[in-house]
Design a protein around this motif. Structure first.
Motif, mmCIF file in Angstrom:
data_model
loop_
_atom_site.group_PDB
_atom_site.id
_atom_site.type_symbol
_atom_site.label_atom_id
_atom_site.label_comp_id
_atom_site.label_asym_id
_atom_site.label_seq_id
_atom_site.Cartn_x
_atom_site.Cartn_y
_atom_site.Cartn_z
ATOM 1 N N TRP A 184 29.050 0.170 -9.337
ATOM 2 C CA TRP A 184 28.880 -1.093 -8.537
ATOM 3 C C TRP A 184 28.414 -0.624 -7.208
ATOM 4 O O TRP A 184 29.257 -0.031 -6.627
ATOM 5 C CB TRP A 184 30.097 -1.985 -8.480
ATOM 6 C CG TRP A 184 30.072 -2.832 -9.976
ATOM 7 C CD1 TRP A 184 31.112 -2.424 -10.908
ATOM 8 C CD2 TRP A 184 29.479 -4.059 -10.289
ATOM 9 N NE1 TRP A 184 30.866 -3.658 -11.917
ATOM 10 C CE2 TRP A 184 29.826 -4.538 -11.490
ATOM 11 C CE3 TRP A 184 28.607 -4.930 -9.372
ATOM 12 C CZ2 TRP A 184 29.543 -5.765 -12.007
ATOM 13 C CZ3 TRP A 184 28.215 -6.206 -10.247
ATOM 14 C CH2 TRP A 184 28.704 -6.383 -11.425
ATOM 15 N N PHE A 185 27.548 -1.371 -6.505
ATOM 16 C CA PHE A 185 27.184 -1.037 -5.046
ATOM 17 C C PHE A 185 27.276 -2.276 -4.232
ATOM 18 O O PHE A 185 27.086 -3.304 -4.835
ATOM 19 C CB PHE A 185 25.968 -0.535 -5.104
ATOM 20 C CG PHE A 185 25.870 0.972 -5.600
ATOM 21 C CD1 PHE A 185 25.738 1.297 -6.829
ATOM 22 C CD2 PHE A 185 25.869 2.118 -4.736
ATOM 23 C CE1 PHE A 185 25.731 2.312 -7.421
ATOM 24 C CE2 PHE A 185 25.730 3.546 -5.373
ATOM 25 C CZ PHE A 185 25.882 3.523 -6.711
ATOM 26 N N ARG A 186 27.040 -2.307 -2.988
ATOM 27 C CA ARG A 186 26.906 -3.535 -2.522
ATOM 28 C C ARG A 186 26.252 -3.295 -1.240
ATOM 29 O O ARG A 186 26.178 -2.174 -0.582
ATOM 30 C CB ARG A 186 28.207 -4.209 -2.113
ATOM 31 C CG ARG A 186 29.246 -3.371 -1.094
ATOM 32 C CD ARG A 186 30.683 -3.807 -0.996
ATOM 33 N NE ARG A 186 31.268 -3.526 0.010
ATOM 34 C CZ ARG A 186 32.544 -3.462 0.240
ATOM 35 N NH1 ARG A 186 33.280 -4.598 -0.407
ATOM 36 N NH2 ARG A 186 33.299 -2.841 1.127
ATOM 37 N N GLN A 187 25.437 -4.361 -0.470
ATOM 38 C CA GLN A 187 24.918 -4.336 0.682
ATOM 39 C C GLN A 187 24.939 -5.520 1.431
ATOM 40 O O GLN A 187 24.717 -6.759 0.901
ATOM 41 C CB GLN A 187 23.246 -4.330 0.397
ATOM 42 C CG GLN A 187 22.617 -4.097 1.541
ATOM 43 C CD GLN A 187 21.070 -3.158 1.314
ATOM 44 O OE1 GLN A 187 20.555 -3.595 -0.012
ATOM 45 N NE2 GLN A 187 20.566 -2.718 2.327
ATOM 46 N N ALA A 188 25.614 -5.321 2.780
ATOM 47 C CA ALA A 188 25.796 -6.514 3.366
ATOM 48 C C ALA A 188 24.653 -6.576 4.430
ATOM 49 O O ALA A 188 23.943 -5.775 4.558
ATOM 50 C CB ALA A 188 27.028 -6.025 4.325
ATOM 51 N N PRO A 189 24.574 -7.882 5.095
ATOM 52 C CA PRO A 189 23.237 -7.818 6.001
ATOM 53 C C PRO A 189 23.412 -7.050 7.203
ATOM 54 O O PRO A 189 24.489 -6.899 7.654
ATOM 55 C CB PRO A 189 23.571 -9.389 6.552
ATOM 56 C CG PRO A 189 24.483 -10.206 5.567
ATOM 57 C CD PRO A 189 25.418 -8.874 4.877
ATOM 58 N N GLY A 190 22.315 -6.178 7.264
ATOM 59 C CA GLY A 190 21.819 -5.474 8.279
ATOM 60 C C GLY A 190 22.613 -4.150 8.002
ATOM 61 O O GLY A 190 22.559 -3.199 8.991
ATOM 62 N N LYS A 191 23.063 -3.988 7.078
ATOM 63 C CA LYS A 191 23.769 -2.492 6.601
ATOM 64 C C LYS A 191 23.109 -2.016 5.528
ATOM 65 O O LYS A 191 22.438 -2.771 4.655
ATOM 66 C CB LYS A 191 25.210 -2.844 6.268
ATOM 67 C CG LYS A 191 26.331 -3.360 7.601
ATOM 68 C CD LYS A 191 27.636 -3.298 7.307
ATOM 69 C CE LYS A 191 28.348 -3.790 8.410
ATOM 70 N NZ LYS A 191 29.756 -3.545 8.140
#
Length: 118
Positions: free
Chosen positions: A36-43
């Motif tokens: 599992w990976f995640r991507q926040a806005p602007g990151k």
């Protein structure tokens, strides 16, 4: 070829729990790693957790250790991410991924949005 479909995202309050699912189809072998990976806005996209289909052996990013739990149901070829005590900084698009040789992640899902409000 492996296909991955995530589900379970949504909007929750800080301190709540949420469970993400990743349904995998195609040829899945015990040595494959599921992450599992995640991507926040602007990151940039960041690692959250991973598990090996056959032996388990979960691992976690420090930011989620003790709050998130990864598991798999081999019969259903589904990987779960149980998210407990969520925080606003957990807000991101969460992606499921599959690694064949453990060197890189070869297959990715389309992502599911998780939004945590304070």
């Amino acid at each position: 070829q492996v296909q991955l479909v995530e589900s379970g995202g949504g909007s929750v309050q800080a301190g709540d729990s949420l469970r993400l699912s990743c349904a995998a189809s195609g040829r899945i072998f015990d040595n494959y790693k599921m992450g599992w990976f995640r991507q926040a806005p602007g990151k940039e996209r960041e690692f959250v957790s991973q598990i090996t289909w056959g032996i388990g052996r979960p691992s976690y990013a420090d930011s989620v250790k003790g709050r998130f739990i990864i598991s798999r149901d081999n019969a259903k070829t589904t990987v779960y991410l149980q998210m407990n005590m969520v925080k606003p900084e957990d807000t991101a698009v969460y992606y499921c991924a599959c690694s064949i040789l453990g060197l890189k992640y070869d297959y990715w899902g389309q992502g599911t949005q998780v939004t945590v409000s304070s």
